[in-house]
Design a protein around this motif. Structure first.
Motif, PDB file in Angstrom:
ATOM      1  N   LEU A 118      14.655  10.082   7.108  1.00  0.00           N
ATOM      2  CA  LEU A 118      14.919  10.324   9.222  1.00  0.00           C
ATOM      3  C   LEU A 118      16.202   9.972   8.967  1.00  0.00           C
ATOM      4  O   LEU A 118      16.789  10.281   9.756  1.00  0.00           O
ATOM      5  N   VAL A 122      -4.131   9.681  -1.043  1.00  0.00           N
ATOM      6  CA  VAL A 122      -3.359   9.216  -0.198  1.00  0.00           C
ATOM      7  C   VAL A 122      -2.379   9.542  -0.220  1.00  0.00           C
ATOM      8  O   VAL A 122      -1.202  10.064   1.100  1.00  0.00           O
ATOM      9  N   VAL A 128      -1.820  13.095   0.899  1.00  0.00           N
ATOM     10  CA  VAL A 128      -1.832  13.346   2.283  1.00  0.00           C
ATOM     11  C   VAL A 128      -0.817  13.013   2.585  1.00  0.00           C
ATOM     12  O   VAL A 128       0.560  13.546   3.991  1.00  0.00           O
ATOM     13  N   VAL A 129      -0.279  11.766   2.487  1.00  0.00           N
ATOM     14  CA  VAL A 129       1.355  11.037   3.307  1.00  0.00           C
ATOM     15  C   VAL A 129       2.886  12.117   2.994  1.00  0.00           C
ATOM     16  O   VAL A 129       3.090  12.130   4.339  1.00  0.00           O
ATOM     17  N   PRO A 178       0.920  -1.485   0.370  1.00  0.00           N
ATOM     18  CA  PRO A 178      -0.017  -0.162  -0.621  1.00  0.00           C
ATOM     19  C   PRO A 178       0.835   1.359  -0.262  1.00  0.00           C
ATOM     20  O   PRO A 178       2.274   1.654   0.421  1.00  0.00           O
ATOM     21  N   PHE A 191       0.106   4.055   1.046  1.00  0.00           N
ATOM     22  CA  PHE A 191      -0.159   4.999   2.397  1.00  0.00           C
ATOM     23  C   PHE A 191       1.480   3.820   3.395  1.00  0.00           C
ATOM     24  O   PHE A 191       1.250   4.758   4.850  1.00  0.00           O
ATOM     25  N   TRP A 192       1.601   2.651   2.952  1.00  0.00           N
ATOM     26  CA  TRP A 192       2.372   2.068   3.987  1.00  0.00           C
ATOM     27  C   TRP A 192       4.500   2.590   3.146  1.00  0.00           C
ATOM     28  O   TRP A 192       5.163   2.670   4.122  1.00  0.00           O
ATOM     29  N   MET A 240       7.772   7.015  14.462  1.00  0.00           N
ATOM     30  CA  MET A 240       8.166   6.383  13.308  1.00  0.00           C
ATOM     31  C   MET A 240      10.186   6.128  13.545  1.00  0.00           C
ATOM     32  O   MET A 240      10.806   5.195  13.879  1.00  0.00           O
ATOM     33  N   LEU A 241      10.613   7.052  13.997  1.00  0.00           N
ATOM     34  CA  LEU A 241      12.700   7.008  14.421  1.00  0.00           C
ATOM     35  C   LEU A 241      12.267   5.666  15.768  1.00  0.00           C
ATOM     36  O   LEU A 241      13.153   5.877  15.918  1.00  0.00           O
ATOM     37  N   PRO A 269       6.079   6.405   3.995  1.00  0.00           N
ATOM     38  CA  PRO A 269       6.129   6.446   5.438  1.00  0.00           C
ATOM     39  C   PRO A 269       8.377   6.060   5.363  1.00  0.00           C
ATOM     40  O   PRO A 269       8.860   5.928   6.348  1.00  0.00           O
ATOM     41  N   VAL A 270       7.530   4.258   5.351  1.00  0.00           N
ATOM     42  CA  VAL A 270       8.932   3.839   5.754  1.00  0.00           C
ATOM     43  C   VAL A 270      10.187   4.084   4.627  1.00  0.00           C
ATOM     44  O   VAL A 270      11.275   4.826   4.952  1.00  0.00           O
ATOM     45  N   ILE A 305      -1.500   2.225  11.062  1.00  0.00           N
ATOM     46  CA  ILE A 305      -0.216   2.557  10.244  1.00  0.00           C
ATOM     47  C   ILE A 305      -0.132   4.865  10.230  1.00  0.00           C
ATOM     48  O   ILE A 305       0.652   5.411  10.492  1.00  0.00           O
ATOM     49  N   PHE A 359      -6.903   4.938   6.875  1.00  0.00           N
ATOM     50  CA  PHE A 359      -5.726   5.934   6.764  1.00  0.00           C
ATOM     51  C   PHE A 359      -5.581   7.412   6.723  1.00  0.00           C
ATOM     52  O   PHE A 359      -5.585   8.733   7.507  1.00  0.00           O
ATOM     53  N   LEU A 360      -6.503   7.762   6.155  1.00  0.00           N
ATOM     54  CA  LEU A 360      -7.185   9.464   5.706  1.00  0.00           C
ATOM     55  C   LEU A 360      -8.032   9.516   7.125  1.00  0.00           C
ATOM     56  O   LEU A 360      -8.281  11.117   7.396  1.00  0.00           O
ATOM     57  N   ILE A 378      -7.326  -3.121   1.267  1.00  0.00           N
ATOM     58  CA  ILE A 378      -6.532  -2.434   0.672  1.00  0.00           C
ATOM     59  C   ILE A 378      -7.220  -0.677   0.951  1.00  0.00           C
ATOM     60  O   ILE A 378      -6.763   0.197   1.294  1.00  0.00           O
ATOM     61  N   VAL A 389      10.254   7.767   3.726  1.00  0.00           N
ATOM     62  CA  VAL A 389      10.393   9.066   4.688  1.00  0.00           C
ATOM     63  C   VAL A 389      11.922   8.062   6.071  1.00  0.00           C
ATOM     64  O   VAL A 389      12.670   8.069   6.127  1.00  0.00           O
ATOM     65  N   LEU A 390      11.482   7.335   6.050  1.00  0.00           N
ATOM     66  CA  LEU A 390      12.526   6.852   7.699  1.00  0.00           C
ATOM     67  C   LEU A 390      13.565   6.251   6.826  1.00  0.00           C
ATOM     68  O   LEU A 390      14.967   6.615   7.629  1.00  0.00           O
TER      69      LEU A 390
END
Lengths: 311, 266
Positions: free
Chosen positions: A160, A251, A254-255, A146, A148-149, B229-230, A152-153, B222, B206-207, B199, A155-156
């Motif tokens: 980061l 999505v 937004v992420v 997905p 939206f997963w 996350m960090l 973030p990963v 999530i 998620f939204l 999904i 980004v991590l």
């Protein structure tokens, strides 16, 4: 050519009719579904007089039919009303966001094509090889991640941990990289599978065998003989994908807090900013319908067979 | 190799269903807060760690999985039922009925991807029931188009023509002579739609337009996890990997089923 024009004309009329129906549907959805914008804007503690004043100001005291007439009249003239919160014209707000969505959509599509099409061709040429199997597995897995997963990963890892790219927003030019990768790789997975399938089909055709027998080089066969024909069905897929990307990859936007149409839509839904919701949805649907129409026309122009078949 | 993959996929889905059943049947403790363990990393004493409020992640994940599968089954069930019914009626009667129904489908198809569901879920307000309504509104389209196309070709078959000549009532013809022949591709569509709905539900949550807190959902877990996350990557990784594996397994099974039936997806 005359037939082609007639067909395009008919499709255009159909598209306009569809969009008219969409605008009616959007209006109906917003007004039939409960949820009072006045209440959201003023909060529970507002006095009755304040509410009345706001209702009057927004024209919400008018009967639905009057509101609908105003709305439809506005849409026809390109006037989408005013945002309830910022009091700015909806069309101008959409205009500010559109370039971001367009940039993201085209960049993602480009990335998807650059990865997906060569990978798909390679997999078709070396069908059954380890590389082919690896590609197919990657594509199947890629389609299940997905966005939206994945976002973030990424980004991590890249923002980061490595500190290479910004986390979100659009302040620096490299902020677009991660959203493009997120969207592009998801599309590339679909595109690679489609290219492979389409290519395998074409490579089995007798005219390819003939070309081989005449001693045409393998690369030439691939690029000049097979690819143009294999590419036609891909055009439809690309058109559909571009259409939905231009509609704001909601999505993903937004992420990454990417200031496109999708993000605007989600914000305006949360705030019950009806005119803004209406405007965003209409714009997204219009773009989608239009891009699909263009794809169809392009297909008809590029592939003479469809013209004969329809005659 | 192919069969091993399918067996694995089946095993995973079975496992997910069993886990979900445990989550649904036994009232798991998903709200107790342990302030000593805020953002606690996974370890031997806490299988998947604790979240930002000090709640254990594992039971929340199980309940989220249960919700996700329930939503998927209900949504696909309703979409398939509604879509098949409308598709068969449209294909069978043709004419004005068909024209009207297909224009409605056209209008709904003018909304790319999840847009219609996002707007509907947003306006109806978050909550399980509204998520189902929003997703069925998008979900019936595929089934309708498929069922209509199938009905159009089945209608011309000899046994259907014979039944009509014999004066069999229309409902009996549709039920006994048309429906069984229409169903095969619909089953494949349904199996793949389950992955799509899983999904989609996660995306809506998620939204912030789907399942509402404190009820857990893979999507909202999530979203909440991304903020930490960090310091606590397990909050994003655990629900994300769960979702990925589940969708992958459903897709693999659906693909295998499609190959077995030997028909490309219409």
């Amino acid at each position: 050519m005359g037939r082609l024009l007639t067909r395009v004309g008919l499709r255009l009329v159909g598209a306009v009719a569809t969009l008219a129906a969409v605008s009616v549907l959007v209006f109906a959805m917003l007004h039939v579904i409960p949820g009072d914008p006045v209440e959201v804007m003023l909060g529970d503690s507002a006095s009755q007089a304040d509410r009345q004043a706001l209702m009057l100001q927004l024209g919400l005291d008018q009967p639905l039919t009057t509101q609908f007439q105003r709305y439809l009249g506005g849409v026809v003239h390109g006037d989408l009303g005013e945002s309830l919160l910022s009091r700015r014209p909806v069309a101008a707000m959409l205009g500010e966001r559109l370039p971001y969505t367009v940039a993201l959509a085209f960049a993602a599509l480009l990335v998807a094509m650059l990865i997906g099409i060569p990978a798909g061709i390679a997999a078709a040429v070396w069908q059954g090889s380890l590389a082919d199997r690896l590609l197919i597995s990657t594509a199947v897995a890629g389609a299940a991640i997905p966005t939206f997963w994945l976002g973030p990963v990424l980004v991590l890892v890249f923002s980061l941990s490595l500190g290479w790219l910004p986390v979100s927003g659009s302040d620096s030019p490299d902020a677009i990289v991660l959203p493009v990768i997120t969207l592009g790789t998801a599309l590339a997975a679909v595109l690679a599978r489609m290219t492979r399938g389409s290519m395998l089909e074409v490579l089995r055709e007798p005219y390819i065998r003939t070309a081989r027998a005449r001693g045409v080089g393998p690369l030439r066969i691939l690029m000049l003989h097979a690819l143009p024909n294999a590419g036609l069905p891909l055009l439809t897929v690309l058109g559909l994908q571009l259409g939905s990307l231009l509609g704001g990859a909601v999505v993903t936007e937004v992420v990454f807090a990417w200031p496109g149409i999708g993000q605007l839509l989600v914000d305006s839904i949360e705030r019950r900013d009806y005119p803004l919701v209406q405007g965003s949805v209409l714009l997204i649907c219009a773009i989608y319908v239009l891009v699909n129409l263009l794809t169809d026309v392009l297909y008809a122009v590029l592939d003479p067979r469809t013209r004969v078949a329809s005659a | 190799m192919k069969s091993t993959v399918v067996v694995c996929a089946g095993f995973i889905i079975g496992l997910a269903a069993a886990a979900a059943a445990v989550g649904a049947l036994a009232p798991l403790d998903i709200t107790t807060i342990d302030l000593q363990r805020i953002l606690y990393a996974p370890g031997h004493d806490a299988l998947l760690g604790y979240d930002e409020l000090g709640r254990a992640v594992l039971p929340r994940l199980l309940v989220a999985l249960a919700t996700s599968l329930q939503v998927a089954i209900v949504v696909v069930g309703c979409s398939a039922l509604l879509g098949t019914l409308i598709g068969i009626v449209s294909g069978w009667y043709g004419g004005a009925t068909d024209y009207l129904l297909m224009r409605i489908v056209d209008v709904c198809m003018a909304f790319p991807g999840l847009l219609l569901a996002i707007v509907l879920a947003g306006l109806l307000g978050a909550g399980l029931g509204n998520v189902v309504i929003a997703l069925v509104t998008v979900g019936w389209l595929g089934f309708t188009r498929l069922a209509r196309a199938q009905t159009l070709s089945v209608r011309q078959r000899d046994h259907v023509q014979a039944a009509r000549v014999l004066g069999t009532p229309v409902t009996a013809i549709l039920w006994r002579h048309v429906l069984p022949l229409v169903l095969t591709p619909l089953w494949v569509e349904a199996s793949l739609a389950v992955a799509g709905v899983v999904i989609a539900e996660a995306s809506l949550s998620f939204l912030g337009l789907g399942i509402q807190a404190p009820a857990p959902s893979l999507g909202s877990m999530i979203r909440d996890g991304t903020r930490y996350m960090l310091v606590a990557p397990h909050l994003v990784l655990a629900p994300g990997i769960t979702l990925f594996v589940l969708v992958l397994a459903i897709n693999l099974l659906g693909d295998a089923w499609r190959d077995r039936l030997g028909k490309p997806r219409a």
